[in-house]
Design a protein around this motif. Structure first.
Motif, mmCIF file in Angstrom:
data_model
loop_
_atom_site.group_PDB
_atom_site.id
_atom_site.type_symbol
_atom_site.label_atom_id
_atom_site.label_comp_id
_atom_site.label_asym_id
_atom_site.label_seq_id
_atom_site.Cartn_x
_atom_site.Cartn_y
_atom_site.Cartn_z
ATOM 1 N N LEU A 1 12.187 0.926 5.249
ATOM 2 C CA LEU A 1 12.137 -0.175 4.278
ATOM 3 C C LEU A 1 10.781 -0.258 3.586
ATOM 4 O O LEU A 1 10.612 -0.993 2.610
ATOM 5 C CB LEU A 1 12.438 -1.508 4.972
ATOM 6 C CG LEU A 1 13.858 -1.654 5.519
ATOM 7 C CD1 LEU A 1 13.975 -2.892 6.399
ATOM 8 C CD2 LEU A 1 14.874 -1.719 4.385
ATOM 9 N N CYS A 2 9.777 0.479 4.128
ATOM 10 C CA CYS A 2 8.423 0.453 3.552
ATOM 11 C C CYS A 2 8.260 1.485 2.448
ATOM 12 O O CYS A 2 7.724 1.194 1.387
ATOM 13 C CB CYS A 2 7.388 0.738 4.639
ATOM 14 S SG CYS A 2 7.104 -0.662 5.717
ATOM 15 N N THR A 3 8.705 2.716 2.706
ATOM 16 C CA THR A 3 8.623 3.733 1.657
ATOM 17 C C THR A 3 9.670 3.382 0.601
ATOM 18 O O THR A 3 10.538 2.534 0.834
ATOM 19 C CB THR A 3 8.884 5.132 2.240
ATOM 20 O OG1 THR A 3 10.086 5.076 2.985
ATOM 21 C CG2 THR A 3 7.764 5.560 3.164
ATOM 22 N N ASP A 4 9.610 4.044 -0.559
ATOM 23 C CA ASP A 4 10.514 3.673 -1.652
ATOM 24 C C ASP A 4 11.973 3.738 -1.194
ATOM 25 O O ASP A 4 12.404 4.739 -0.632
ATOM 26 C CB ASP A 4 10.292 4.599 -2.853
ATOM 27 C CG ASP A 4 9.006 4.256 -3.576
ATOM 28 O OD1 ASP A 4 8.386 3.234 -3.231
ATOM 29 O OD2 ASP A 4 8.633 5.007 -4.492
ATOM 30 N N ASN A 5 12.702 2.667 -1.440
ATOM 31 C CA ASN A 5 14.100 2.590 -0.999
ATOM 32 C C ASN A 5 14.847 1.573 -1.855
ATOM 33 O O ASN A 5 14.248 0.685 -2.459
ATOM 34 C CB ASN A 5 14.152 2.188 0.477
ATOM 35 C CG ASN A 5 13.711 0.765 0.710
ATOM 36 O OD1 ASN A 5 14.521 -0.164 0.670
ATOM 37 N ND2 ASN A 5 12.413 0.535 0.893
ATOM 38 N N TYR B 1 0.751 18.307 0.564
ATOM 39 C CA TYR B 1 1.095 17.052 -0.090
ATOM 40 C C TYR B 1 2.464 16.571 0.377
ATOM 41 O O TYR B 1 3.368 17.386 0.513
ATOM 42 C CB TYR B 1 1.126 17.243 -1.619
ATOM 43 C CG TYR B 1 1.711 16.076 -2.351
ATOM 44 C CD1 TYR B 1 0.907 14.997 -2.702
ATOM 45 C CD2 TYR B 1 3.076 16.026 -2.635
ATOM 46 C CE1 TYR B 1 1.457 13.903 -3.345
ATOM 47 C CE2 TYR B 1 3.626 14.925 -3.272
ATOM 48 C CZ TYR B 1 2.813 13.873 -3.622
ATOM 49 O OH TYR B 1 3.351 12.789 -4.246
ATOM 50 N N PRO B 2 2.706 15.261 0.572
ATOM 51 C CA PRO B 2 1.673 14.221 0.640
ATOM 52 C C PRO B 2 0.952 14.316 1.973
ATOM 53 O O PRO B 2 1.541 14.739 2.965
ATOM 54 C CB PRO B 2 2.478 12.929 0.534
ATOM 55 C CG PRO B 2 3.852 13.271 1.019
ATOM 56 C CD PRO B 2 4.065 14.735 0.779
ATOM 57 N N GLY B 3 -0.306 13.907 1.993
ATOM 58 C CA GLY B 3 -1.135 14.247 3.155
ATOM 59 C C GLY B 3 -1.431 13.110 4.116
ATOM 60 O O GLY B 3 -2.148 13.315 5.102
ATOM 61 N N GLY B 4 -0.910 11.903 3.842
ATOM 62 C CA GLY B 4 -1.258 10.750 4.682
ATOM 63 C C GLY B 4 -0.953 10.964 6.149
ATOM 64 O O GLY B 4 -1.829 10.792 7.007
ATOM 65 N N VAL C 1 0.838 -1.201 0.000
ATOM 66 C CA VAL C 1 0.000 0.000 0.000
ATOM 67 C C VAL C 1 0.869 1.247 0.000
ATOM 68 O O VAL C 1 1.575 1.525 0.955
ATOM 69 C CB VAL C 1 -0.958 0.018 1.226
ATOM 70 C CG1 VAL C 1 -2.196 -0.802 0.953
ATOM 71 C CG2 VAL C 1 -0.288 -0.459 2.506
ATOM 72 N N SER C 2 0.795 1.999 -1.114
ATOM 73 C CA SER C 2 1.607 3.220 -1.197
ATOM 74 C C SER C 2 0.860 4.254 -2.017
ATOM 75 O O SER C 2 -0.328 4.079 -2.326
ATOM 76 C CB SER C 2 2.953 2.893 -1.830
ATOM 77 O OG SER C 2 2.778 2.675 -3.208
ATOM 78 N N GLY C 3 1.580 5.313 -2.403
ATOM 79 C CA GLY C 3 0.944 6.336 -3.230
ATOM 80 C C GLY C 3 0.638 5.822 -4.630
ATOM 81 O O GLY C 3 -0.207 6.366 -5.330
ATOM 82 N N GLY C 4 1.330 4.764 -5.036
ATOM 83 C CA GLY C 4 1.135 4.242 -6.381
ATOM 84 C C GLY C 4 0.533 2.842 -6.427
ATOM 85 O O GLY C 4 0.112 2.381 -7.486
ATOM 86 N N GLY D 1 5.054 -0.667 1.883
ATOM 87 C CA GLY D 1 4.655 0.522 1.121
ATOM 88 C C GLY D 1 4.462 1.684 2.092
ATOM 89 O O GLY D 1 4.326 1.471 3.306
ATOM 90 N N GLY D 2 4.441 2.909 1.580
ATOM 91 C CA GLY D 2 4.400 4.103 2.425
ATOM 92 C C GLY D 2 3.239 4.142 3.418
ATOM 93 O O GLY D 2 3.393 4.598 4.550
ATOM 94 N N VAL D 3 2.066 3.633 3.003
ATOM 95 C CA VAL D 3 0.887 3.686 3.870
ATOM 96 C C VAL D 3 1.038 2.734 5.071
ATOM 97 O O VAL D 3 0.337 2.865 6.081
ATOM 98 C CB VAL D 3 -0.398 3.396 3.051
ATOM 99 C CG1 VAL D 3 -1.643 3.404 3.910
ATOM 100 C CG2 VAL D 3 -0.547 4.417 1.921
ATOM 101 N N ALA D 4 1.987 1.806 4.973
ATOM 102 C CA ALA D 4 2.256 0.899 6.106
ATOM 103 C C ALA D 4 2.734 1.675 7.322
ATOM 104 O O ALA D 4 2.737 1.152 8.436
ATOM 105 C CB ALA D 4 3.288 -0.148 5.706
ATOM 106 N N ALA D 5 3.130 2.939 7.115
ATOM 107 C CA ALA D 5 3.544 3.777 8.255
ATOM 108 C C ALA D 5 2.334 4.215 9.077
ATOM 109 O O ALA D 5 2.493 4.704 10.196
ATOM 110 C CB ALA D 5 4.290 5.007 7.752
ATOM 111 N N ASN D 6 1.131 4.040 8.536
ATOM 112 C CA ASN D 6 -0.063 4.518 9.251
ATOM 113 C C ASN D 6 -0.268 3.756 10.559
ATOM 114 O O ASN D 6 -0.407 2.533 10.572
ATOM 115 C CB ASN D 6 -1.296 4.383 8.352
ATOM 116 C CG ASN D 6 -2.529 4.966 9.011
ATOM 117 O OD1 ASN D 6 -3.289 4.259 9.668
ATOM 118 N ND2 ASN D 6 -2.713 6.263 8.877
ATOM 119 N N GLU D 7 -0.309 4.491 11.654
ATOM 120 C CA GLU D 7 -0.363 3.870 12.982
ATOM 121 C C GLU D 7 -1.641 3.079 13.214
ATOM 122 O O GLU D 7 -1.624 2.009 13.804
ATOM 123 C CB GLU D 7 -0.229 4.945 14.068
ATOM 124 C CG GLU D 7 1.170 5.498 14.149
ATOM 125 C CD GLU D 7 1.264 6.687 15.087
ATOM 126 O OE1 GLU D 7 0.396 6.848 15.973
ATOM 127 O OE2 GLU D 7 2.222 7.475 14.915
#
Ligand code: KG4
Ligand code: ZN
Length: 347
Positions: free
Chosen positions: A309-313, A191-194, A149-152, A279-285
């Motif tokens: 390691l979740c966001t693009d890397n 932006y980005p607003g998550g 789950v990410s922006g893309g 993915g980036g949304v995995a950071a959501n608490e």
């Protein structure tokens, strides 16, 4: 509970490059161990336009790639002359952005006559739970379902083993991150607003505003586009009466519930007892919290790699590359970058 597999990795040092969107990243790995993982985000650059501008992204990668290479090598302790192999994202993504990383990788491979491999970005996300850092050391079992789950991306992927994937659910419209970003934008959060939406909703009532149902009974698809319409209507209807904290909490809860419900449904249908959240949304608490509670209630394993390691890397690209190189795969100089591409065929 699933099997632990013996996975072969290129011993390294392996240098990996990721430039598919708005992060310039370079990593150095030894086997599955991440020696360095430098990420330079362009989020601030694109914030003024409210989204990623492809031409600006490519130019920023050009400016950043050499400093990022230098920093990753320095942090890893390996000199350029020690590098034994290369991995680079070549698909899918913004072609101008991808070309910068690809050209750097080809130049290094040519100059040093090194084996190298082009990697599908999604495969990197899928395998990111295998990357080992001091605070990230999962004993990943197979099969498992990767929640990407990410922006893309918004995909549920059955991972039978590395290099053996099946997409079991995907989005019909917006990605989960876009759903966060677009509603955040309607609330004036930038932006980005998550993350901003998460913070705004922290003290809000998640049940104050009713959100539309999102393909509740379709296990193979997500749809988030109805959310932004609902939010837009509420913003217009409520005017000054709008309780922004409650709206942020309600939107977040709706996204989290649909992600969790479909992931658990997929695991149950496939009789899989382990999940990974990447993915980036995995950071959501809230997403992490709900998924963790549901998995522990069902005695299922859950791998939630650290946010870096979740966001693009590039470390995740190095994992995928190390596995494919160890399996004997090599790329040749005539391959190119590709804007849209399916996940690699199972082997
Ligand atoms: O993986 P990523 O860094 O880049 C893409 O490949 O898209 O993901 C970025 C996405 C953005 O949509 C951002 O709003 C979202 O991840 N995001 C969050 C949070 N942190 C980042 N969404 C919800 N809650 C967060 N805490
Ligand atoms: Zn990504």
């Amino acid at each position: 509970m699933g099997r632990k597999l013996t996975i072969d990795y290129h011993p390294g040092p392996l240098l990996a490059i990721e430039t598919s969107c708005d992060e310039t990243s370079v990593a150095v790995l030894a086997g599955r161990t991440v020696l360095s993982n430098v990420v330079s985000s362009q989020a601030q650059l694109h914030a003024k336009w409210g989204g990623v501008v492809p031409e600006a992204a490519a130019r920023a990668h050009v400016e950043t790639i050499i400093p990022a290479l230098r920093e990753a090598l320095q942090e890893s302790g390996a000199g350029l002359s020690h590098i034994q192999a290369l991995a680079v994202t070549n698909r899918p993504g913004l072609v101008g952005a991808l070309s910068v990383g690809m050209t750097a990788a080809k130049a290094l491979a040519f100059a040093r006559d090194l084996p190298w491999i082009a990697i599908h970005h999604l495969e990197g996300h899928i395998l990111s739970s295998l990357a080992q850092t001091p605070s990230n050391d999962f004993d990943v079992v197979f099969p498992h379902v990767a929640i990407v789950v990410s922006g893309g991306h918004t995909e549920l992927v059955l991972v039978e083993a590395p290099m053996n994937y099946r997409i079991v659910a995907e989005t019909l419209d917006d990605a989960a991150g876009e759903a966060f970003d677009k509603t955040a934008r309607l609330l004036g959060l930038g932006y980005p607003g998550g993350e901003a939406l998460q913070e705004l909703g922290r003290l809000g009532d998640p049940h104050r505003y009713r959100m539309p149902k999102m393909l509740q009974n379709d296990p193979e698809h997500f749809s988030f586009s109805g959310l932004k319409t609902a939010v837009l209507r509420l913003v217009e209807k409520e005017g000054a009466e709008l309780r922004k904290h409650d709206l942020a909490a309600s939107v977040q809860e709706a996204i989290v519930q649909t992600l969790v419900d479909k992931s658990l449904m997929a695991a149950e249908t496939l009789q899989v007892r382990a999940l990974s959240l990447v993915g980036g949304v995995a950071a959501n608490e809230r997403l992490r919290e709900v998924l963790k509670a549901e998995c522990s209630r069902r005695d299922m394993a859950l791998y939630t790699p650290e946010p870096a390691l979740c966001t693009d890397n590039a470390a995740m690209i190095g994992i995928a590359g190390g596995i494919r190189l160890a399996a004997g795969e090599r790329s040749s100089m005539d391959i190119d970058v590709i804007a849209t591409a399916p996940l690699p065929e199972n082997i």
